[in-house]
Design a protein around this motif. Structure first.
Motif, PDB file in Angstrom:
ATOM      1  N   THR A 645       0.836  -1.197   0.000  1.00 61.29           N
ATOM      2  CA  THR A 645       0.000   0.000   0.000  1.00 61.29           C
ATOM      3  C   THR A 645       0.876   1.255   0.000  1.00 61.29           C
ATOM      4  OG1 THR A 645      -1.665  -1.186   1.299  1.00 61.29           O
ATOM      5  CG2 THR A 645      -1.815   1.229   1.252  1.00 61.29           C
ATOM      6  N   PRO A 646       0.630   2.191  -0.934  1.00 60.21           N
ATOM      7  CA  PRO A 646       1.380   3.458  -0.892  1.00 60.21           C
ATOM      8  C   PRO A 646       1.157   4.158   0.457  1.00 60.21           C
ATOM      9  CG  PRO A 646       0.192   3.226  -2.963  1.00 60.21           C
ATOM     10  CD  PRO A 646      -0.307   2.139  -2.069  1.00 60.21           C
ATOM     11  N   THR A 647       2.232   4.423   1.170  1.00 62.06           N
ATOM     12  CA  THR A 647       2.134   4.933   2.547  1.00 62.06           C
ATOM     13  C   THR A 647       3.038   6.142   2.731  1.00 62.06           C
ATOM     14  OG1 THR A 647       1.714   2.674   3.325  1.00 62.06           O
ATOM     15  CG2 THR A 647       2.363   4.301   4.972  1.00 62.06           C
ATOM     16  N   PRO A 648       2.479   7.274   3.163  1.00 55.02           N
ATOM     17  CA  PRO A 648       3.312   8.463   3.369  1.00 55.02           C
ATOM     18  C   PRO A 648       4.217   8.312   4.579  1.00 55.02           C
ATOM     19  CG  PRO A 648       1.067   8.884   4.094  1.00 55.02           C
ATOM     20  CD  PRO A 648       1.054   7.530   3.445  1.00 55.02           C
ATOM     21  N   ARG A 649       5.409   8.895   4.488  1.00 56.41           N
ATOM     22  CA  ARG A 649       6.359   8.965   5.591  1.00 56.41           C
ATOM     23  C   ARG A 649       6.332  10.391   6.146  1.00 56.41           C
ATOM     24  NH1 ARG A 649       6.013   3.921   3.551  1.00 56.41           N
ATOM     25  NH2 ARG A 649       7.880   2.659   3.922  1.00 56.41           N
ATOM     26  N   TYR A 650       6.072  10.500   7.438  1.00 59.96           N
ATOM     27  CA  TYR A 650       6.047  11.804   8.093  1.00 59.96           C
ATOM     28  C   TYR A 650       7.320  12.002   8.911  1.00 59.96           C
ATOM     29  CZ  TYR A 650       1.058  12.345   6.997  1.00 59.96           C
ATOM     30  OH  TYR A 650      -0.151  12.486   6.348  1.00 59.96           O
ATOM     31  N   ASP A 651       7.857  13.208   8.845  1.00 62.29           N
ATOM     32  CA  ASP A 651       8.990  13.583   9.677  1.00 62.29           C
ATOM     33  C   ASP A 651       8.452  14.034  11.029  1.00 62.29           C
ATOM     34  OD1 ASP A 651      11.179  14.670  10.938  1.00 62.29           O
ATOM     35  OD2 ASP A 651      11.890  15.785   9.193  1.00 62.29           O
ATOM     36  N   ARG A 652       8.746  13.257  12.066  1.00 63.88           N
ATOM     37  CA  ARG A 652       8.166  13.557  13.379  1.00 63.88           C
ATOM     38  C   ARG A 652       8.581  14.931  13.891  1.00 63.88           C
ATOM     39  NH1 ARG A 652       7.390   9.252  18.336  1.00 63.88           N
ATOM     40  NH2 ARG A 652       6.280  10.659  19.740  1.00 63.88           N
ATOM     41  N   GLU A 653       9.756  15.381  13.529  1.00 63.95           N
ATOM     42  CA  GLU A 653      10.224  16.672  14.011  1.00 63.95           C
ATOM     43  C   GLU A 653       9.421  17.830  13.447  1.00 63.95           C
ATOM     44  OE1 GLU A 653      14.377  17.102  13.384  1.00 63.95           O
ATOM     45  OE2 GLU A 653      14.932  15.453  14.732  1.00 63.95           O
ATOM     46  N   VAL A 684      -0.795  14.196  18.063  1.00 66.06           N
ATOM     47  CA  VAL A 684       0.416  14.710  18.696  1.00 66.06           C
ATOM     48  C   VAL A 684       0.018  15.500  19.939  1.00 66.06           C
ATOM     49  CG1 VAL A 684       2.510  16.071  18.397  1.00 66.06           C
ATOM     50  CG2 VAL A 684       1.544  14.815  16.449  1.00 66.06           C
ATOM     51  N   LEU A 685       0.608  15.144  21.076  1.00 66.52           N
ATOM     52  CA  LEU A 685       0.282  15.784  22.345  1.00 66.52           C
ATOM     53  C   LEU A 685       1.225  16.967  22.605  1.00 66.52           C
ATOM     54  CD1 LEU A 685      -0.416  12.570  24.453  1.00 66.52           C
ATOM     55  CD2 LEU A 685      -1.999  13.923  23.050  1.00 66.52           C
ATOM     56  N   GLY A 686       1.004  17.648  23.718  1.00 63.75           N
ATOM     57  CA  GLY A 686       1.656  18.924  23.982  1.00 63.75           C
ATOM     58  C   GLY A 686       3.168  18.907  23.977  1.00 63.75           C
ATOM     59  N   TYR A 687       3.778  17.805  24.461  1.00 63.78           N
ATOM     60  CA  TYR A 687       5.237  17.746  24.523  1.00 63.78           C
ATOM     61  C   TYR A 687       5.835  16.908  23.396  1.00 63.78           C
ATOM     62  CZ  TYR A 687       5.055  19.958  29.105  1.00 63.78           C
ATOM     63  OH  TYR A 687       4.855  20.858  30.130  1.00 63.78           O
ATOM     64  N   GLY A 688       4.993  16.468  22.449  1.00 63.43           N
ATOM     65  CA  GLY A 688       5.493  15.720  21.313  1.00 63.43           C
ATOM     66  C   GLY A 688       5.232  14.237  21.345  1.00 63.43           C
ATOM     67  N   ASP A 689       4.696  13.725  22.466  1.00 59.19           N
ATOM     68  CA  ASP A 689       4.312  12.318  22.501  1.00 59.19           C
ATOM     69  C   ASP A 689       3.122  12.098  21.571  1.00 59.19           C
ATOM     70  OD1 ASP A 689       6.149  11.728  24.788  1.00 59.19           O
ATOM     71  OD2 ASP A 689       4.786  13.117  25.801  1.00 59.19           O
ATOM     72  N   ILE A 690       2.946  10.882  21.102  1.00 59.57           N
ATOM     73  CA  ILE A 690       1.874  10.564  20.162  1.00 59.57           C
ATOM     74  C   ILE A 690       0.935   9.549  20.784  1.00 59.57           C
ATOM     75  CG2 ILE A 690       1.335   9.465  17.959  1.00 59.57           C
ATOM     76  CD1 ILE A 690       3.886  10.668  16.827  1.00 59.57           C
ATOM     77  N   ARG A 691      -0.361   9.883  20.778  1.00 62.25           N
ATOM     78  CA  ARG A 691      -1.394   8.951  21.222  1.00 62.25           C
ATOM     79  C   ARG A 691      -2.055   8.362  19.990  1.00 62.25           C
ATOM     80  NH1 ARG A 691      -3.797   8.768  26.069  1.00 62.25           N
ATOM     81  NH2 ARG A 691      -3.297  10.936  26.551  1.00 62.25           N
ATOM     82  N   ILE A 692      -2.163   7.033  19.950  1.00 63.06           N
ATOM     83  CA  ILE A 692      -2.723   6.330  18.800  1.00 63.06           C
ATOM     84  C   ILE A 692      -4.032   5.678  19.215  1.00 63.06           C
ATOM     85  CG2 ILE A 692      -2.339   4.539  17.067  1.00 63.06           C
ATOM     86  CD1 ILE A 692       0.690   4.964  17.537  1.00 63.06           C
ATOM     87  N   SER A 693      -5.092   5.965  18.463  1.00 62.43           N
ATOM     88  CA  SER A 693      -6.420   5.439  18.779  1.00 62.43           C
ATOM     89  C   SER A 693      -7.039   4.825  17.532  1.00 62.43           C
ATOM     90  CB  SER A 693      -7.336   6.562  19.300  1.00 62.43           C
ATOM     91  OG  SER A 693      -6.729   7.274  20.349  1.00 62.43           O
ATOM     92  N   ARG A 694      -8.046   3.994  17.767  1.00 66.11           N
ATOM     93  CA  ARG A 694      -8.789   3.429  16.661  1.00 66.11           C
ATOM     94  C   ARG A 694      -9.733   4.490  16.091  1.00 66.11           C
ATOM     95  NH1 ARG A 694      -8.542   0.401  21.039  1.00 66.11           N
ATOM     96  NH2 ARG A 694      -7.460  -1.603  20.962  1.00 66.11           N
ATOM     97  N   THR A 695      -9.883   4.502  14.768  1.00 64.24           N
ATOM     98  CA  THR A 695     -10.783   5.486  14.152  1.00 64.24           C
ATOM     99  C   THR A 695     -12.225   5.003  14.221  1.00 64.24           C
ATOM    100  OG1 THR A 695     -10.368   4.460  11.989  1.00 64.24           O
ATOM    101  CG2 THR A 695      -9.030   6.373  12.610  1.00 64.24           C
TER     102      THR A 695
END
Length: 695
Positions: A645-653, A684-695
């Protein structure tokens, strides 16, 4: 103020540097370097010098260095410790052999008893000494035969023994014989590493006490040598910083204390990860977190409930199946990581781990001579790790080598495509880890559906969504710097020491003189702790002392920790200890017998001092959906459906606070990669942590 945290893993050494200047926001720099298993200090110093170059600071400017190490653990697992001799009470030399007469596997005819097949002290080196202290008062019935002690020391010296453990019966009631024996052995063997059980673990239960002391002697010489070598190598490179070591209980300690009681380091590395996980949970408003630290060799699992660490019950504090009476965070470790090797066994079964490719030669895709397929090779073959983005391009990887290893060792023998074989590797390793997570949570009364699953370590965010789905976690968290979370944990722990002594007194009917005896023991332990904090230069206003009574019902086999009230124990407040024991018994076992008599077994004084904690600056607000300016490129990636599957790569910074990313997507950064399959959204949370949830 410049502080550095260094965590050594089986494959990589992780480093974080924090620089604070008055009136400015703190600056944090992170990096990873390959571990050097032959001498961990080489990798530590190389990593510190590299992070200094990246941060633009001189090594001499570092004020404090905090270190998590696996040196002690590796010695026990690999049985590569010192040649140990032991002096013990005549008639009890076989305590270490008999243990508790427990079979590791009740119904197996092929079970191994490690304390017999791989003893820390060989029987010929366990020498009996005439002496006897009697319970319950500690009166001396048979004086110490000093001539026998001297003769035994001479014999051990002749045999080339490197360390001597001294463990006498009932020394927790009266340690005079152990102290005198230690003096004599030091006279005869001044170069040997010598420890007495009353110095290491001054508590009841002779087998556990003897085993812990033997363990301390077994790992002591080389641990002390490593710590001295580390200090020397740092100074040779211009680093004069104060060095502190992470302990198994989540606290930090001095080099001197760690060298004297190295059994406190047996979970040093994993403990840093749990500390970092709790700190990250605070940033994410997640008080209930299951952490899984997935590195190159192992996966370490722990549970943080209501923001509190879980400390193991003394009956469960084992390392390599040997009891160690040292306080430890409740961590379960399995052989599952990026370097875990996939293979087809002699019976034709498809297996993954626990054997690991480690740092050398590493996975096949590293091109360093490894030919067997690993979990990392499977991720590369499926397009989930890109060669040009792996460790920010610092480490080159070759997809064709990964595919060839999978094809040769798995796909062709099993009649599978390379894609299906790679997916199979990930399914097997994820199932292994999910079972381990359930053993540390569900089996202990924790419902994962009310917890966030936090995946860190270099490989954690690659697996966290799949694992979260398997255990039905509430959501998943990828920390700001997943690959160095254990190193950041080193910068958020408190200085901590624990001192123990057995008390053995029923509390319900305790007379005033019994309470006075308990208070005297508490005062003596507190004085010992105060002396250590004085030596560390901790100002009085920053010191904290916590007293804990380890209690049980009269006749019960093991005890649980119960909080003690402030100040002296009195007739008026002793019930508070009993009630605290009932409450923790109810929480642990689901019931409490409040009409039964409670016995205090061990008194524990925990001395701690707050240290400056790692600080982060909040991210700039974004609030964007799938921000295009953070997309690096798009490439084919295979998820669990087996379709590219074509999948985009995101730069976390380039992601900002409140940005959201819809799966499928891959979020890349220098020290880790976060996989976001279809059907999930990352916030993306306030300090840069990432919360992952089901859509």
């Amino acid at each position: 103020m410049i502080r550095v945290g260094v965590d050594v893993g089986g494959t990589f050494t992780d480093i974080v540097l924090e620089r604070r200047e008055p009136g400015t926001d703190p600056e944090v720099t992170v990096t990873k370097v390959p571990s050097t298993p032959h001498d961990q200090s080489e990798g530590v110093v190389a990593g510190v010098l590299q992070v200094c170059r990246l941060a633009g600071v001189e090594p001499a400017a570092i004020n404090q260095l905090f270190h998590g190490t696996t040196v002690a653990t590796n010695m026990v697992i690999e049985r590569d410790g010192a040649h140990v001799g032991m002096l013990t009470t005549k008639g009890f030399r076989d305590i270490l052999h008999m243990a508790r007469h427990k079979r590791p596997h009740n119904f197996s005819l092929q079970f191994d008893v490690p304390w017999q097949s791989k003893p820390l002290v060989k029987r010929r080196d366990r020498l009996p000494i005439a002496e006897r202290v009697m319970p319950p008062t500690g009166d001396i019935e048979v004086p110490l035969d000093e001539d026998e002690v001297r003769a035994a020391a001479e014999l051990l010296k002749k045999r080339g023994v490197e360390a001597v453990a001294i463990g006498f019966l009932f020394s927790f009631l009266n340690d005079a014989h152990e102290k005198r024996a230690r003096e004599i052995v030091q006279e005869v063997m001044p170069e040997a590493y010598i420890c007495a059980s009353s110095d290491v673990v001054n508590v009841i239960r002779e087998y556990e006490r003897f085993s812990s002391t033997a363990m301390n002697a077994y790992i002591g010489p080389r641990t002390a040598l490593y710590l001295r070598r580390l200090e020397t190598r740092l100074k040779e490179n211009g680093i004069e910083a104060i060095v502190r070591i992470m302990q198994s209980n989540g606290g930090i300690s001095t080099i001197e204390n760690s060298a004297a009681r190295p059994i406190g380091l047996l979970l040093s590395g994993p403990a840093g990860g749990v500390m970092g996980g709790r700190w990250t949970g605070e940033h994410c408003d997640a008080a209930n977190v299951i952490t899984i630290d997935i590195g190159g060799t192992s996966a370490d699992i722990s549970v943080i409930q209501d923001g509190e660490l879980r400390i193991k019950n003394p009956r469960d504090t084992t390392v390599a199946d040997l009891p160690v009476l040292a306080p430890m965070i409740d961590i379960d470790a399995i052989g599952a990581g990026g370097g875990s090797i996939a293979y087809v066994d002699a019976g034709g079964a498809f297996r993954v781990g626990p054997r690991s490719a480690g740092a050398a030669p590493g996975p096949a895709c590293y091109g360093r001579g490894g030919t067997e397929p690993t979990v990392t090779d499977a991720q590369v073959a499926l397009g989930r790790l890109d060669p040009e983005r792996f460790l920010g391009g610092d480490l080159s990887i070759d997809k064709t080598l990964a595919e060839e290893a999978i094809r040769t060792h798995i796909a062709e023998p099993l009649g599978l495509s390379v894609t299906d074989a790679a997916l199979g590797i990930l399914k097997i390793i994820n199932n292994n880890m999910a079972l381990a997570i359930n053993a540390n949570s569900v089996a202990k009364g924790i419902d994962p559906r009310g917890f966030s699953l936090m995946g860190f370590g270099g490989a954690g965010p690659l697996h966290v969504v799949a694992l979260g789905e398997m255990i039905q976690a509430k959501d998943m968290i990828s920390p700001l710097q997943p690959g160095i979370t254990a190193a950041t944990g080193l910068l958020v722990g408190d200085l901590k020491y624990e001192y123990t002594q057995s008390v053995l007194a029923t509390l319900d009917d305790a007379a005033d003189e019994t309470l006075a005896s308990i208070n005297a023991i508490a005062d003596a332990l507190t004085a010992e702790a105060t002396a250590q904090l004085d030596a560390d230069g901790i100002p009085p206003e920053k010191r904290r002392f916590t007293r804990v009574m380890e209690c049980r019902y009269v006749g019960q086999g093991f005890e649980l920790r119960a909080a003690m009230p402030e100040g002296a124990l009195t007739q008026a407040n002793k019930q508070a200890v009993i009630d605290a024991f009932f409450d923790v018994h109810k929480e642990t076992y689901g019931h409490a017998f409040r009409d039964q008599t409670t016995e205090g077994v061990t008194l524990r004084v925990i001395a701690s001092a707050e240290v400056d904690t790692l600080r982060l600056k909040e991210l700039e607000k974004g609030g964007r959906a799938n921000p295009t300016d953070a997309i690096l490129y798009t490439a084919d990636t295979v998820f669990d459906d087996g379709v590219a599957t074509p999948t985009p790569r995101y730069d976390r910074e380039k992601l900002k606070a409140d940005d959201t990313v819809d799966g499928p997507a891959i979020i890349t950064q220098h020290n880790s990669t976060t996989i976001l399959p279809p059907g999930y959204v990352a916030t993306v949370l306030g300090y840069g942590d990432i919360r992952i949830s089901r859509t």
